[in-house]
Scaffold this motif. Structure first.
Motif, PDB file in Angstrom:
ATOM      1  N   VAL A  65      23.884  17.514   3.322  1.00 26.87           N
ATOM      2  CA  VAL A  65      24.589  16.727   4.341  1.00 26.87           C
ATOM      3  C   VAL A  65      24.574  17.446   5.687  1.00 26.87           C
ATOM      4  CG1 VAL A  65      26.797  15.674   4.969  1.00 26.87           C
ATOM      5  CG2 VAL A  65      26.064  15.666   2.583  1.00 26.87           C
ATOM      6  N   VAL A  66      24.876  18.753   5.664  1.00 25.77           N
ATOM      7  CA  VAL A  66      24.905  19.516   6.913  1.00 25.77           C
ATOM      8  C   VAL A  66      23.513  19.620   7.521  1.00 25.77           C
ATOM      9  CG1 VAL A  66      25.315  21.798   7.908  1.00 25.77           C
ATOM     10  CG2 VAL A  66      26.967  20.820   6.331  1.00 25.77           C
ATOM     11  N   SER A  67      22.500  19.827   6.687  1.00 28.70           N
ATOM     12  CA  SER A  67      21.131  19.935   7.203  1.00 28.70           C
ATOM     13  C   SER A  67      20.715  18.664   7.922  1.00 28.70           C
ATOM     14  CB  SER A  67      20.163  20.232   6.055  1.00 28.70           C
ATOM     15  OG  SER A  67      20.455  21.480   5.456  1.00 28.70           O
ATOM     16  N   LEU A  68      21.025  17.515   7.327  1.00 26.80           N
ATOM     17  CA  LEU A  68      20.682  16.248   7.962  1.00 26.80           C
ATOM     18  C   LEU A  68      21.503  16.020   9.230  1.00 26.80           C
ATOM     19  CD1 LEU A  68      20.382  14.000   4.775  1.00 26.80           C
ATOM     20  CD2 LEU A  68      18.519  14.803   6.221  1.00 26.80           C
ATOM     21  N   ALA A  69      22.794  16.426   9.187  1.00 22.23           N
ATOM     22  CA  ALA A  69      23.654  16.219  10.355  1.00 22.23           C
ATOM     23  C   ALA A  69      23.284  17.144  11.504  1.00 22.23           C
ATOM     24  CB  ALA A  69      25.119  16.444   9.960  1.00 22.23           C
ATOM     25  N   TRP A  70      22.885  18.368  11.182  1.00 21.34           N
ATOM     26  CA  TRP A  70      22.642  19.381  12.200  1.00 21.34           C
ATOM     27  C   TRP A  70      21.235  19.272  12.789  1.00 21.34           C
ATOM     28  CZ3 TRP A  70      24.900  24.916  11.122  1.00 21.34           C
ATOM     29  CH2 TRP A  70      25.239  25.505  12.349  1.00 21.34           C
ATOM     30  N   GLU A 125      26.712  12.212  16.371  1.00 16.27           N
ATOM     31  CA  GLU A 125      28.105  11.851  16.100  1.00 16.27           C
ATOM     32  C   GLU A 125      28.272  11.383  14.658  1.00 16.27           C
ATOM     33  OE1 GLU A 125      29.049  10.284  20.641  1.00 16.27           O
ATOM     34  OE2 GLU A 125      28.351   8.884  19.093  1.00 16.27           O
ATOM     35  N   LEU A 126      27.348  10.576  14.197  1.00 14.43           N
ATOM     36  CA  LEU A 126      27.409  10.111  12.809  1.00 14.43           C
ATOM     37  C   LEU A 126      27.223  11.271  11.837  1.00 14.43           C
ATOM     38  CD1 LEU A 126      25.349   6.802  13.064  1.00 14.43           C
ATOM     39  CD2 LEU A 126      27.827   7.040  12.812  1.00 14.43           C
ATOM     40  N   GLY A 127      26.387  12.248  12.233  1.00 13.55           N
ATOM     41  CA  GLY A 127      26.207  13.425  11.389  1.00 13.55           C
ATOM     42  C   GLY A 127      27.489  14.213  11.232  1.00 13.55           C
ATOM     43  N   GLY A 128      28.183  14.426  12.347  1.00 14.88           N
ATOM     44  CA  GLY A 128      29.460  15.139  12.279  1.00 14.88           C
ATOM     45  C   GLY A 128      30.472  14.406  11.426  1.00 14.88           C
ATOM     46  N   LEU A 129      30.533  13.087  11.573  1.00 14.01           N
ATOM     47  CA  LEU A 129      31.449  12.287  10.762  1.00 14.01           C
ATOM     48  C   LEU A 129      31.089  12.384   9.286  1.00 14.01           C
ATOM     49  CD1 LEU A 129      33.783  10.257  10.599  1.00 14.01           C
ATOM     50  CD2 LEU A 129      32.110   8.438  10.982  1.00 14.01           C
ATOM     51  N   SER A 130      29.784  12.410   8.987  1.00 15.17           N
ATOM     52  CA  SER A 130      29.339  12.523   7.591  1.00 15.17           C
ATOM     53  C   SER A 130      29.782  13.838   6.968  1.00 15.17           C
ATOM     54  CB  SER A 130      27.811  12.407   7.526  1.00 15.17           C
ATOM     55  OG  SER A 130      27.373  11.156   7.991  1.00 15.17           O
ATOM     56  N   VAL A 131      29.715  14.926   7.744  1.00 10.56           N
ATOM     57  CA  VAL A 131      30.147  16.229   7.224  1.00 10.56           C
ATOM     58  C   VAL A 131      31.652  16.217   6.960  1.00 10.56           C
ATOM     59  CG1 VAL A 131      30.314  18.695   7.711  1.00 10.56           C
ATOM     60  CG2 VAL A 131      28.262  17.445   8.378  1.00 10.56           C
ATOM     61  N   VAL A 132      32.413  15.600   7.872  1.00 11.93           N
ATOM     62  CA  VAL A 132      33.864  15.501   7.670  1.00 11.93           C
ATOM     63  C   VAL A 132      34.166  14.737   6.383  1.00 11.93           C
ATOM     64  CG1 VAL A 132      35.991  14.477   8.573  1.00 11.93           C
ATOM     65  CG2 VAL A 132      34.456  15.698  10.114  1.00 11.93           C
ATOM     66  N   ILE A 133      33.484  13.610   6.180  1.00 15.39           N
ATOM     67  CA  ILE A 133      33.711  12.800   4.981  1.00 15.39           C
ATOM     68  C   ILE A 133      33.307  13.581   3.729  1.00 15.39           C
ATOM     69  CG2 ILE A 133      32.959  10.733   3.741  1.00 15.39           C
ATOM     70  CD1 ILE A 133      32.675   9.359   6.458  1.00 15.39           C
ATOM     71  N   TRP A 134      32.180  14.290   3.788  1.00 19.78           N
ATOM     72  CA  TRP A 134      31.743  15.083   2.641  1.00 19.78           C
ATOM     73  C   TRP A 134      32.780  16.146   2.285  1.00 19.78           C
ATOM     74  CZ3 TRP A 134      29.419  16.119  -1.630  1.00 19.78           C
ATOM     75  CH2 TRP A 134      29.336  17.438  -2.061  1.00 19.78           C
ATOM     76  N   LEU A 135      33.259  16.881   3.287  1.00 21.91           N
ATOM     77  CA  LEU A 135      34.230  17.940   3.021  1.00 21.91           C
ATOM     78  C   LEU A 135      35.520  17.372   2.445  1.00 21.91           C
ATOM     79  CD1 LEU A 135      33.658  20.147   6.195  1.00 21.91           C
ATOM     80  CD2 LEU A 135      33.229  20.826   3.836  1.00 21.91           C
ATOM     81  N   ALA A 136      35.949  16.224   2.960  1.00 21.37           N
ATOM     82  CA  ALA A 136      37.158  15.591   2.426  1.00 21.37           C
ATOM     83  C   ALA A 136      36.952  15.212   0.961  1.00 21.37           C
ATOM     84  CB  ALA A 136      37.519  14.363   3.257  1.00 21.37           C
ATOM     85  N   CYS A 137      35.781  14.649   0.648  1.00 18.00           N
ATOM     86  CA  CYS A 137      35.478  14.284  -0.749  1.00 18.00           C
ATOM     87  C   CYS A 137      35.403  15.523  -1.632  1.00 18.00           C
ATOM     88  CB  CYS A 137      34.174  13.506  -0.811  1.00 18.00           C
ATOM     89  SG  CYS A 137      34.241  11.869  -0.044  1.00 18.00           S
TER      90      CYS A 137
END
Length: 279
Positions: free
Chosen positions: A227-232, A190-202
């Protein structure tokens, strides 16, 4: 007496015809200024130098037509990225339709998998464009119009990726509520998905605030792959979504180092490898 800036302003007014956008005019203006200054340094009076530079530049309708042709020719990596996105969406649709659980939780899970997979993959493709960009740039620089065209496409892909990733995270929360009785538990996935969302927004914000630095925006796109590699794949080693893979840590470390290496290449001057090969 006219100075160069006044002559440029008069030329811009006369050149502002349909089909010639602001970016093209800005690039042409830079070319005119450089040509005029070069002629002035050689002893030509400023008005004559400017008129000569305008004649050498050519007629605006013809120039506009040539720029449109350049923009119509999509960069090959962009074609591949768009094609792979369409193919992935089709494969995901077929796979999920064949394995679909008709229950409410099953439908939500299928939509979650579709959205997250598409959003993550789009983010990786944007980073792939960044890798292709910095690699090609070390051999030959991009024209201003081509550079901005690639940046615009990466912005569009980033917007689509943000939409699907956000939808995937929200659908995952709904599925977790149906199955586990809670929306959020700060699990690594869940935190990984949120991190990708924040990265894309930035990343999209960087496009807006640094739109005149397309090179920088395209270079930082590679960081999204980390970011995606760590999240996925990071959660494979721990958390509720552990799948078990002793080599995951090594592979992730290698991927991060490779992307940081390409990111460093982005600071290499344009055409450096080509210049070296020509000796």
């Amino acid at each position: 007496m006219h100075n160069l800036e006044e002559l440029i302003m008069e030329w811009r007014k006369s050149a502002g015809i349909p089909g010639v956008n602001a970016e093209i005019l800005e690039e042409l203006e830079t070319h005119l200024r450089e040509s005029t200054e070069q002629l002035v340094r050689s002893g030509t009076p400023l008005p004559d130098a400017f008129q000569r530079a305008v004649v050498e530049l050519g007629a605006m309708p013809k120039i506009s037509s040539e720029f449109r042709k350049l923009e119509e020719r999509l960069w090959l990596p962009v074609k591949l990225a768009v094609g792979m996105t369409g193919l992935l969406a089709l494969v995901l649709t077929i796979f999920l339709a064949a394995t679909l659980d008709s229950s409410r939780a099953g439908l939500v899970l299928a939509a979650h998998i579709f959205s997250v997979t598409l959003g993550y993959t789009l983010t990786l493709l944007i980073g792939g464009l960044g890798i292709c960009f910095v690699t090609q740039r070390t051999f030959a620089d991009f024209s201003s119009s081509r550079l901005h065209a690639i940046a615009r496409i990466s912005f569009v892909l980033g917007s689509v990726a943000l939409f699907f990733t956000t939808m995937g995270v929200l659908l995952g929360m709904i599925w977790a509520k149906l199955e586990w009785g809670r929306y959020w538990a700060c699990d690594s996935k869940e935190l990984g998905g949120l991190s990708v969302v924040i990265w894309l927004a930035c990343y999209l914000i960087a496009h807006r605030f640094f739109k005149n630095s397309a090179r920088g925006v395209l270079a930082i796109s590679m960081l999204g792959n980390i970011v995606v590699s760590l999240a996925w794949f990071g959660p494979w080693e721990n958390g509720l979504h552990r799948y078990g893979s002793p080599n995951t840590s090594m592979l992730l470390t290698g991927a991060i180092l490779v992307h940081l290496g390409f990111f460093a290449i982005g600071f290499v001057p344009a055409g450096r490898l080509r210049l070296r090969s020509n000796g």
